[in-house]
Scaffold this motif. Structure first.
Motif, PDB file in Angstrom:
ATOM      1  N   PHE A   1       0.843  -1.187   0.000  1.00 29.07           N
ATOM      2  CA  PHE A   1       0.000   0.000   0.000  1.00 29.07           C
ATOM      3  C   PHE A   1       0.884   1.246   0.000  1.00 29.07           C
ATOM      4  O   PHE A   1       1.965   1.254   0.587  1.00 29.07           O
ATOM      5  CB  PHE A   1      -0.933   0.008   1.216  1.00 29.07           C
ATOM      6  CG  PHE A   1      -2.004  -1.047   1.142  1.00 29.07           C
ATOM      7  CD1 PHE A   1      -3.057  -0.919   0.255  1.00 29.07           C
ATOM      8  CD2 PHE A   1      -1.944  -2.178   1.939  1.00 29.07           C
ATOM      9  CE1 PHE A   1      -4.044  -1.889   0.174  1.00 29.07           C
ATOM     10  CE2 PHE A   1      -2.926  -3.156   1.861  1.00 29.07           C
ATOM     11  CZ  PHE A   1      -3.971  -3.015   0.969  1.00 29.07           C
ATOM     12  N   ALA A   2       0.406   2.276  -0.682  1.00 33.22           N
ATOM     13  CA  ALA A   2       1.182   3.506  -0.833  1.00 33.22           C
ATOM     14  C   ALA A   2       1.372   4.195   0.520  1.00 33.22           C
ATOM     15  O   ALA A   2       0.589   3.973   1.453  1.00 33.22           O
ATOM     16  CB  ALA A   2       0.464   4.440  -1.806  1.00 33.22           C
TER      17      ALA A   2
ATOM     18  N   LEU B   1     -12.895   0.054   2.510  1.00 34.85           N
ATOM     19  CA  LEU B   1     -12.697   1.454   2.865  1.00 34.85           C
ATOM     20  C   LEU B   1     -13.975   2.259   2.675  1.00 34.85           C
ATOM     21  O   LEU B   1     -14.735   2.014   1.737  1.00 34.85           O
ATOM     22  CB  LEU B   1     -11.614   2.075   1.978  1.00 34.85           C
ATOM     23  CG  LEU B   1     -10.153   1.827   2.360  1.00 34.85           C
ATOM     24  CD1 LEU B   1      -9.259   2.552   1.371  1.00 34.85           C
ATOM     25  CD2 LEU B   1      -9.872   2.300   3.770  1.00 34.85           C
TER      26      LEU B   1
ATOM     27  N   ASP C   1       0.693   7.023   1.612  1.00 29.92           N
ATOM     28  CA  ASP C   1      -0.416   7.832   2.132  1.00 29.92           C
ATOM     29  C   ASP C   1      -1.733   7.057   2.145  1.00 29.92           C
ATOM     30  O   ASP C   1      -2.808   7.634   2.284  1.00 29.92           O
ATOM     31  CB  ASP C   1      -0.570   9.115   1.308  1.00 29.92           C
ATOM     32  CG  ASP C   1      -0.761   8.816  -0.167  1.00 29.92           C
ATOM     33  OD1 ASP C   1      -0.589   7.637  -0.554  1.00 29.92           O
ATOM     34  OD2 ASP C   1      -1.080   9.741  -0.933  1.00 29.92           O
ATOM     35  N   ASP C   2      -1.625   5.751   2.022  1.00 27.56           N
ATOM     36  CA  ASP C   2      -2.840   4.935   2.027  1.00 27.56           C
ATOM     37  C   ASP C   2      -3.324   4.744   3.470  1.00 27.56           C
ATOM     38  O   ASP C   2      -2.511   4.574   4.383  1.00 27.56           O
ATOM     39  CB  ASP C   2      -2.532   3.569   1.423  1.00 27.56           C
ATOM     40  CG  ASP C   2      -3.795   2.796   1.128  1.00 27.56           C
ATOM     41  OD1 ASP C   2      -4.195   2.787  -0.042  1.00 27.56           O
ATOM     42  OD2 ASP C   2      -4.394   2.227   2.063  1.00 27.56           O
ATOM     43  N   PRO C   3      -4.623   4.784   3.683  1.00 28.32           N
ATOM     44  CA  PRO C   3      -5.113   4.595   5.058  1.00 28.32           C
ATOM     45  C   PRO C   3      -4.930   3.179   5.593  1.00 28.32           C
ATOM     46  O   PRO C   3      -5.060   2.953   6.795  1.00 28.32           O
ATOM     47  CB  PRO C   3      -6.601   4.951   4.957  1.00 28.32           C
ATOM     48  CG  PRO C   3      -6.934   4.964   3.522  1.00 28.32           C
ATOM     49  CD  PRO C   3      -5.682   5.135   2.750  1.00 28.32           C
TER      50      PRO C   3
ATOM     51  N   ALA D   1     -15.541   6.478   3.530  1.00 30.78           N
ATOM     52  CA  ALA D   1     -15.308   7.790   4.115  1.00 30.78           C
ATOM     53  C   ALA D   1     -16.506   8.226   4.950  1.00 30.78           C
ATOM     54  O   ALA D   1     -16.377   9.051   5.853  1.00 30.78           O
ATOM     55  CB  ALA D   1     -15.039   8.812   3.020  1.00 30.78           C
TER      56      ALA D   1
END
Lengths: 564, 393
Positions: A344-345, A445, A347-349, A447
Motif C-alpha cells: 500500500f502507498a 474502505l 499515504d494509504d489509510p 469515508a
C-alpha cells in the motif's frame, strides 16, 4: 602507564563489564516447572500427523469437537479438554476411515513395509513391522511391550475373523488411533538422574513438546532418534535439533499454528456476513482473509526476520483475486488461489494488520462494523487484557434505534454510553475500535456512514490518534503489545498460562525479546531451548508413570478424563 | 475530496473518493499516464449485451403477425404421411426436429448454411413507428448519403426523430428475438458462465470521474471469467486481464469522448468487438459505433447503449450458426433476403448494395480493473520472498 593508556584500559574494562552484564542477561533464570499434563490434539495437529505418517493422500474427512479457548489460547484449553462419548465417536469415525484408507489396495504397497505370507489370514511378523513402525510415530515414542501386544492381538484376531490380513491391520490401527497415547500429548516423566527426588520429562516427551511448538506435528524420525539417544537431555543436542527444525520450511507451519491460535482465527470457521449488504464477501474471501494475515505475518516475522511491532505499521502484504475486490485494487491474478505481493502507498489509510480484511471483518457484526468488538479484540487478543462481558440486561434499543441523528457508530455509541452500566467497559474498547471506522463490516474502505463523514479519531491508553494508521502506531509503541506476545507464546509452548514460579522466566524472555529487536524466531528459539519449557514439577494429581497407560490399553480401558 | 493512492507492481493505482463516491482508477505504464500524472483511468467489464427491440403491448409493430419460422415452412411443405413419419405423429417437438427441418433444400441442403437454395415467402418485418437507437446518419428523412442507403427512420419512444435501427426492423417480428427470447437470453447466460466474448471498456485521460471533457475510450477482450457473487451477479472492482496474442493485446480500438455529470458519451468510429453467443464466436467491426454510458454515482456499475452499423454478413452467420435456436422463429432464407433489402449502411462500392444494418444494443457493465499485458509481464506471480532470495521458488 600514561593517561591515554589508562583511559583505554578503563574503557576496555567498562566494555568487558558491559559485555559481562549483557551476557548475564542471557542466562535463563531458574523457574519452577508445571505439573505433568496431557493435551488433546487440535484438529490441525491431527491432520498434520496423519499427513506426516501416512502421506497427504490419506484424507481426514471430518474433525473433532472444538477446544475451549482458555486464557486466550486453544492450546491452553487443550490441557483441560475432555472427550465426551459423542466426541469419542468422532475420533473413532476418523480413525476407522483413515485406517481403511491406509490398508486399501491403492496405498498398502507403499505404507505397509512388508507383504503378508497370505493376505487371507494373520501374519504376526508383518503385522508387527507395521504396528511398531507406525506406532512409534503415532504415540511419539516406541510402543511399550503391552501396547504392541494389544495391537498385535487385535490385528491377529480381526485377520482370523475376517480372513483378511489387511482388515486385521486396519482394526489394530484404528484401535491405536483411539487411545489416549495418540489423542493426547502426554507429559511422560521419569526420575531425574541429576536431581534426586525430582522428575523430568522423558526425552520422547521433550521431542513432542518441541515438535508441536516448532512444526505443530508429531516428532519426525530424526527427532525421535535424537530422543532415543538421549541427545535432547543435553544442551548441545537440544540446540542442534532446534536449529535444524527452525531452518526447515516446516517451521512456517509452527509459526502459523501459533499465530492462528493467538489471533483467534478459529472464529473464521463460523464467520458469516450478510450477503445482501456485502455481496463481495464470499466464502473465498473468508478463506483468503485468514490466509492474508498469516502470510503477511510469516513473511514479516520469519522470512524477513523483522520487528514484531512493525506488523502494526507495515504496508507490505499479499493479495489474492478475491481480496483485491474487497480492497478495490487491481491484481494480475484475479482468479484461483494465486497470491501476489502488494504494498500500500505511503499515504494509504491501510496500515498494518489491523486494517486487513482478516481483522476488520472478524471483529465486526454480520451487517456492520463494530468499534466495540474491534476494541475488545485488540484488548483481549493483542494486549492480553480482559474486557468484561456485557451484562445480560443491556438495553440495545438505545444503540440500535433508527435515529437519524445518530448516523455514525461514534454517535450511536455515544448515546449508548449514557447508560452507566455500559459506560465502564465501552471506555475500554470504543476509543480503540473507532480508529478503524473507515473500514466497514468486511474491511472495505469508506469515508462516510449513512451520509455522514466518519471521524476515526480515538486513543489507546493515553495515546491519541486520528485514523487507523495512528492506531497502528499506538499499538506499535504500547508495551503491552510485545509483552502480550511473549506471554501468549510461552503459554502456547507450555500448554498453560505461566505460574508464579515461571514469572522470572517470562521477564527474562521479555527482556531478551526487546534486546534482540522483537524478532519472533529468536523468541521461539529461546523458548524451545529453554529449561523452563521442559521443566516439570511433582504432579498435582496421581499420574502414574508410562506403564499405567500401557495397562489401560491392555485392559481396554476407555479414555479417561485428565485434569492437571 | 480525499485522494487515496495505491501502488501495485510497476503501475500506479488510485482510488479517488469524491464526495463519498468511490471510483476506481488505474494508472498504467502508458506514456499518456506518464505525461499526465493527474489523469485517472476508469475500467468496466460488460455483462449485459442485448439487441434493442421495441415491443409494444399488442405487437402493433408487426400488424400482419410474427415472422414465419423455418419449422412452420417445413411443416407446411410436408404431406400428412411425412408429418407423421418425421415427427413421430407430432410427438417430436420443434427443437428436436430442427435438424431435419433445416435440411429442406432441394438436395437436402441446410438452408441456414445455404440460404439461397430455396425461395421462401417474404419475411414479416417491423412496420411500427417507434424504435430505440440513435440517429446514425444525422438526417431524419432516411435519404441515402455517402455511407448509407435509403431507409425508413423510426422515432424514439422519447420523441427523438431520425432513429436508424434496421436491425430491429429485421428481427423485431421474429418471436425468438423479441424481449425475453431464447437466443438473447441463452447468449447472455453463456457469456456469464464461460468467460467468452467478454468486453472490457477502459476510459483514460479522466480528470474527474463525473466530468471530464476529453477522454479516450478503448475496447478490449478479457480472458478472465466473471467473478460472481452468491446471486450470480458480477462483483464490481474485479481485475480482468486483456487478451493477448504473441504478447500484444488484441482488439483495442479507441474512441474519443467526454464525461458529463457521470454520463460518458463517445464520438463515433469503427470498433471491433469480441462477441460470443449460442456457441458462436464473432468479432464484428461495428462501424460508426458510439457508446453512451451512464455511470452509477458510486462508480460500481454503468448502463447504456452501443449503436452503430453492424455487418450484415456477420449477423447472418451468427443466426445461421445458432443450431438449436433456429427453432425459436428464425427462417434463414427469408432473413437473408430481408436483410439485404433493409441494409442501410456502407454500400458496396461496386454494387451499391448496403452491407451493414443500423443497430442498437443495450449494455450493462461493472467497474473493473483492466490489466494490461505489460502489467502482467511485470509480475508473473513471483513471491517477494523468492525475489529477495529468502525462499526457493
Amino acid at each position: 602507564m600514561n593517561a591515554k593508556t589508562k583511559r583505554i584500559a578503563v574503557l576496555s574494562a567498562l566494555a568487558a563489564l558491559s559485555a559481562l552484564l549483557s551476557s548475564c542477561g542471557d542466562v535463563e533464570p531458574k523457574s519452577t516447572g508445571s505439573p505433568p499434563a496431557m493435551r488433546r490434539l487440535t484438529n490441525d495437529q491431527y491432520r498434520n500427523i496423519i499427513a506426516d505418517v501416512f502421506g497427504p493422500q490419506i484424507v481426514v474427512a471430518g474433525q473433532a469437537d472444538p477446544l475451549l479457548r482458555t486464557d486466550g489460547l486453544l492450546a491452553v484449553g487443550a490441557r483441560s479438554a475432555r472427550i465426551t462419548p459423542s466426541g469419542f465417536e468422532k475420533f473413532y469415525g476418523l480413525a476407522r476411515s483413515i485406517s481403511q484408507l491406509v490398508v486399501n489396495e491403492d496405498n498398502r504397497d507403499h505404507l505397509i513395509p512388508c507383504q503378508p505370507a497370505s493376505a487371507k489370514g494373520a501374519d504376526d511378523a508383518c503385522a508387527q513391522q507395521f504396528i511398531a513402525k507406525v506406532g512409534r510415530l503415532l504415540y511419539r515414542r516406541p510402543l511399550l511391550p503391552g501396547e504392541l501386544d494389544t495391537a498385535m492381538k487385535s490385528a491377529g484376531l480381526a485377520a482370523q475373523t475376517t480372513g483378511n490380513f489387511y482388515r486385521g491391520l486396519s482394526v489394530a490401527l484404528s484401535g491405536m488411533m483411539t487411545t489416549p497415547q495418540f489423542l493426547f500429548v502426554v507429559d511422560e516423566t521419569e526420575p531425574d538422574p541429576d536431581q534426586r527426588g525430582h522428575i523430568r520429562l522423558t526425552a520422547y516427551a521433550k521431542a513432542s513438546r518441541l515438535s508441536f511448538l516448532l512444526w505443530n506435528t508429531t516428532p519426525h524420525e530424526a527427532l525421535l532418534t535424537a530422543a532415543e539417544k538421549g541427545l535432547l537431555h543435553t544442551t548441545e543436542g537440544l540446540s542442534a535439533q532446534v536449529d535444524a527444525m527452525m531452518a526447515s520450511p516446516r517451521f512456517e507451519a509452527g509459526v502459523r499454528a501459533f499465530l492462528d491460535d493467538f489471533l483467534r482465527f478459529d472464529q473464521f470457521e463460523t464467520l458469516e456476513k450478510d450477503s445482501v449488504i456485502y455481496p463481495a464477501f464470499t466464502v473465498k474471501v473468508v478463506e483468503d482473509a485468514r490466509e492474508q494475515v498469516l502470510r503477511t505475518a510469516v513473511d514479516h516475522l520469519v522470512d524477513r526476520q523483522r520487528d514484531y511491532r512493525d506488523l502494526f505499521t507495515t504496508r507490505q502484504t499479499f493479495i489474492s483475486g478475491a481480496l483485491a475486490r474487497i480492497y478495490r485494487v487491481p491484481t494480475t491474478k484475479p482468479s484461483g488461489n494465486a497470491w501476489v505481493p502488494y504494498e500500500f502507498a505511503p499515504d494509504d489509510p491501510r496500515v498494518g494488520l489491523l486494517t486487513q480484511v482478516g481483522f476488520a471483518a472478524l471483529a465486526s457484526h454480520p451487517g456492520r462494523s463494530s468499534p466495540t468488538l474491534r476494541g475488545r479484540a485488540i484488548r483481549e487478543a493483542l494486549l492480553c487484557q480482559k474486557v468484561p462481558d456485557p451484562p445480560g440486561n443491556v438495553d440495545f434499543s438505545l444503540f440500535e434505534a433508527a435515529d437519524s441523528n445518530n448516523k455514525t457508530a461514534r454517535e450511536r455509541l455515544t448515546a449508548h454510553r449514557t447508560a452507566p452500566a455500559c459506560a465502564g467497559c465501552h471506555k475500554l474498547t470504543d476509543p480503540i475500535g473507532l480508529g478503524l471506522e473507515n473500514l466497514d463490516g468486511v474491511g472495505q474502505l469508506r469515508a462516510t456512514e449513512n451520509g455522514a463523514m466518519i471521524d476515526a479519531s480515538g486513543d489507546l491508553d493515553g495515546i491519541t490518534f486520528n485514523d487507523a494508521a495512528g492506531l497502528g502506531k499506538a499499538m506499535r509503541e504500547n508495551p503491552a503489545t510485545t509483552s502480550c506476545l511473549v506471554d501468549r507464546l510461552t503459554a502456547y509452548a507450555l500448554g498453560r498460562s505461566a505460574t508464579a514460579g515461571q514469572i522470572v522466566f517470562l521477564d527474562y524472555l521479555k527482556a531478551t525479546f526487546v534486546k534482540n529487536g522483537y524478532r519472533l524466531p529468536d523468541l521461539m528459539r529461546r523458548i524451545a531451548t529453554s529449561e523452563a519449557l521442559y521443566a516439570v514439577s511433582a504432579p498435582e494429581v496421581d499420574v502414574k508413570p508410562v506403564q499405567s497407560a500401557a495397562a489401560a490399553v491392555a485392559t481396554g480401558a476407555a479414555l479417561q478424563e485428565v485434569s492437571p | 475530496m480525499t485522494a487515496i493512492h495505491f501502488r501495485i507492481l510497476r503501475g500506479v493505482t488510485k482510488i479517488v473518493t469524491v464526495s463519498g463516491i468511490t471510483l476506481c482508477a488505474i494508472g498504467l505504464m502508458s506514456s499518456a499516464i506518464a505525461a499526465s500524472p493527474q489523469s485517472l483511468t476508469l475500467g468496466f467489464v460488460v455483462r449485459d449485451w442485448f439487441t434493442e427491440v421495441y415491443n409494444s403491448k399488442f405487437i402493433d409493430e408487426c400488424p400482419e403477425g410474427l415472422a414465419t419460422s423455418n419449422d412452420e415452412i417445413w411443416w407446411r411443405g410436408l404431406s400428412k404421411v411425412d408429418r407423421a413419419r418425421l415427427t413421430d405423429n407430432g410427438l417430436i417437438q420443434n427443437l428436436n426436429r430442427m435438424p431435419t427441418a433445416m435440411r429442406r433444400g432441394p438436395e437436402g441442403e441446410n438452408v441456414c448454411l445455404n440460404p439461397t437454395v430455396v425461395k421462401d415467402p417474404p419475411m414479416r418485418v417491423v412496420e411500427g413507428k417507434y424504435s430505440f437507437g440513435a440517429n446514425l446518419d444525422e438526417n431524419v428523412d432516411g435519404q441515402p448519403t455517402a455511407n448509407t442507403c435509403a431507409h425508413n427512420n423510426f422515432t424514439h419512444p422519447d420523441g427523438t426523430t431520425g432513429i436508424d435501427n434496421q436491425m430491429y426492423r429485421l428481427i423485431g417480428c421474429v418471436y425468438g428475438w423479441r424481449r425475453g427470447g431464447l437466443p438473447e437470453l441463452n447468449a447472455h447466460e453463456g457469456r456469464g458462465t464461460s468467460g467468452l466474448g467478454m468486453i472490457l471498456i477502459e476510459v483514460t485521460r479522466v480528470t474527474d470521474p463525473r466530468n471530464s471533457p476529453d477522454v479516450t475510450v478503448t475496447f478490449y477482450r478479457s480472458v478472465d471469467q466473471f467473478a460472481l457473487d452468491g446471486a450470480g451477479r458480477p462483483l464490481p472492482f474485479s481485475s480482468y486481464n486483456i487478451d493477448t496474442a504473441n504478447g500484444k493485446q488484441r482488439y483495442g480500438d479507441s474512441l474519443k469522448g467526454s464525461i458529463k455529470d457521470g454520463v460518458l458519451t463517445t464520438a463515433r468510429g469503427d470498433v471491433r468487438l469480441p462477441f460470443y453467443g449460442n456457441y458462436n464466436f464473432l468479432h464484428p467491426a461495428i462501424r460508426d459505433m458510439g457508446l453512451k454510458l451512464e455511470i452509477a454515482a458510486d462508480g460500481s456499475t454503468a448502463k447504456g447503449t452501443v449503436s452503430g452499423y453492424y455487418d450484415l454478413d456477420e449477423f447472418l452467420y451468427y443466426v445461421g450458426g445458432m443450431v438449436g435456436h433456429t427453432s425459436t422463429g428464425d427462417n434463414c432464407p427469408a432473413m437473408y433476403v430481408a436483410g439485404y433489402q433493409l441494409a442501410d449502411g456502407y454500400p458496396d462500392p461496386a454494387t451499391g448494395q448496403c452491407t451493414h444494418l443500423s443497430s442498437s444494443f443495450s449494455i450493462g457493465a461493472y467497474a473493473a480493473f483492466v490489466i494490461h499485458p505489460e502489467q502482467n509481464a511485470a509480475n508473473t506471480g513471483t513471491d517477494a520472498r523468492v525475489d529477495a532470495g529468502l525462499k526457493k521458488p
